[in-house]
Enzyme design. Structure first.
Site, PDB file in Angstrom:
ATOM      1  NE  ARG A 137      41.238   8.838  -4.500  1.00  0.00           N
ATOM      2  CZ  ARG A 137      41.035   9.534  -5.896  1.00  0.00           C
ATOM      3  NH1 ARG A 137      41.101   8.887  -6.882  1.00  0.00           N
ATOM      4  NH2 ARG A 137      40.731  10.801  -5.877  1.00  0.00           N
ATOM      5  CD  GLU A 177      48.444   4.775  -7.651  1.00  0.00           C
ATOM      6  OE1 GLU A 177      48.743   5.780  -8.331  1.00  0.00           O
ATOM      7  OE2 GLU A 177      47.536   4.169  -7.471  1.00  0.00           O
ATOM      8  CG  HIS A 205      46.700   7.156 -10.720  1.00  0.00           C
ATOM      9  ND1 HIS A 205      46.881   6.916  -9.291  1.00  0.00           N
ATOM     10  CD2 HIS A 205      45.487   7.697 -11.017  1.00  0.00           C
ATOM     11  CE1 HIS A 205      45.710   7.718  -8.834  1.00  0.00           C
ATOM     12  NE2 HIS A 205      45.132   8.166  -9.810  1.00  0.00           N
TER      13      HIS A 205
END
Length: 386
Positions: free
Chosen positions: A273, A302, A320
């Protein structure tokens, strides 16, 4: 009021209305819903992240369940809208659910699904790929070639790090962290140091057995060590991969002070994360330590990167994509659809959400169960005996 969103409809006369906020890989998930009398509506809006207003428009006046994405804000407003429409279930097409207010879902009696058990190897493979790419400076070298700058072999051209015999550090030795460790130990004969609140017994046995195999064949055996603290891993490892959960205790786990304790030529990998790393501190560390390298699949804010990160030659950044293998993404779509379908049909909850192979077998009907509902206990949902 949001403008009407564009949709693609499958089985328009289906009894149950299920909405997907994004097109998802494969068609098996669609077919499984259609076979159970679902009308499937897929949002085709050319917009990367749908707003809350967009999703409310998608839900409409009648909706039995929604399949959504990690980028969406599923809180009080959306669960209230889904409840008003008669909805019973929401599932992320993701293993994480940091975007979901589970308490709000509980308030409205809505089941929240996720998709564990299908991302382990794929995510670990990307972490290993970033480790190798950073160690051997592959992205820098690729850009150099494409720019037409190569005019002959040089002794010091893009000299990187040899992984064999070095130490790989893993912070968070759960399923993904352990899979990554095994790849690096067996693939590159690296020694292991790991930190986890729980002992990774299977991982330790694997490294011990592999070390014995190497010794029996006249090679230097690999070793393992369970660190007493995360800082011990940061000090001793040459390559460090982060695999913790994200909560208040792991926010900015890697900060200015901890970066300073790492080796000057260390490699830091994050496929967990984004907020686990203080990205501003990381950019400054990369500037001050040109031989320190990082591979990132996730980011603090993000989809944005902190200023300066994209200019760093010693940073590899990818959007990602840790779960982005065809098999995994199609499996995630299938599990998310079956989570929603299971709640609509009144099925029980699968007993072990990390063992989902029966749901992914394309040659057989999936079990009559929801693969993974994170708030099943709070909602008092029964567990399958299958």
């Amino acid at each position: 009021m949001a403008k009407p969103v564009s949709i693609e409809v499958w089985n328009p006369n289906g009894k149950y209305r299920v909405v997907s906020t994004k097109p998802m890989p494969g068609t098996r998930w669609i077919n499984l819903l259609i076979e159970q009398d679902c009308r499937v509506e897929i949002c085709t809006q050319k917009k990367t992240i749908l707003s809350v207003e967009d999703i409310i428009a998608l839900i409409g006046d009648k909706c039995d369940g929604v399949i959504g994405q990690l980028t969406e804000d599923w809180g009080e407003t959306l669960f209230a809208a889904l409840s008003r429409a008669g909805g019973k279930a929401f599932s992320n097409m993701a293993v994480g659910y940091n975007n979901v207010d589970v308490n709000a879902a509980n308030k409205y009696g809505i089941a929240v699904g996720n998709t564990p058990g299908v991302l382990t190897e794929t995510t670990a493979e990307l972490a290993a790929s970033l480790s190798l790419a950073a160690a051997r400076r592959i992205v820098e070298a690729d850009e150099f070639m494409r720019a037409g700058l190569y005019d002959g072999w040089l002794p010091n051209l893009f000299v990187g790090n040899l992984l064999k015999g070095q130490t790989v550090g893993v912070i968070g030795a759960g399923r993904i962290g352990s899979a990554y460790a095994r790849m690096m130990v067996e693939g590159f004969k690296m020694n292991l140091i790991y930190y986890d609140l729980y002992q990774a017994t299977r991982l330790e046995k694997f490294v011990t057995a592999y070390g014995q195999f190497l010794k029996a064949n006249g090679e230097q055996p690999v070793t393992w060590k369970r660190a007493s603290s995360m800082d011990e891993v940061l000090r001793e490892a040459d390559v460090i991969s982060l695999h913790p959960v994200l909560d208040k205790t792991t926010y900015h786990l890697i900060n200015k002070e901890r970066l300073a304790t790492m080796k000057k030529e260390a490699i830091l990998i994050n496929c967990s994360r984004g907020p686990v790393i203080d990205e501003v501190a990381l950019v400054e560390h990369l500037k001050q330590n040109p031989m320190f390298r990082v591979g990132l699949d996730v980011f603090e804010d993000e989809p944005y990167m902190k200023p300066g990160l994209s200019e760093m030659k010693n940073a590899i950044v990818v959007p990602h994509i840790a779960s982005a293998s065809k098999w995994t993404r199609e499996g995630m779509a299938t599990l998310a659809a079956l989570n929603v379908l299971g709640k609509i049909k009144g099925y029980p909850i699968w007993g072990n959400p990390n063992q989902v192979e029966p749901f992914l077998n394309e040659n057989a009907q999936p079990p009559a169960a929801s693969p993974s509902i994170v708030n099943s206990k709070a909602l008092g949902l029964p567990v399958s005996r299958l």
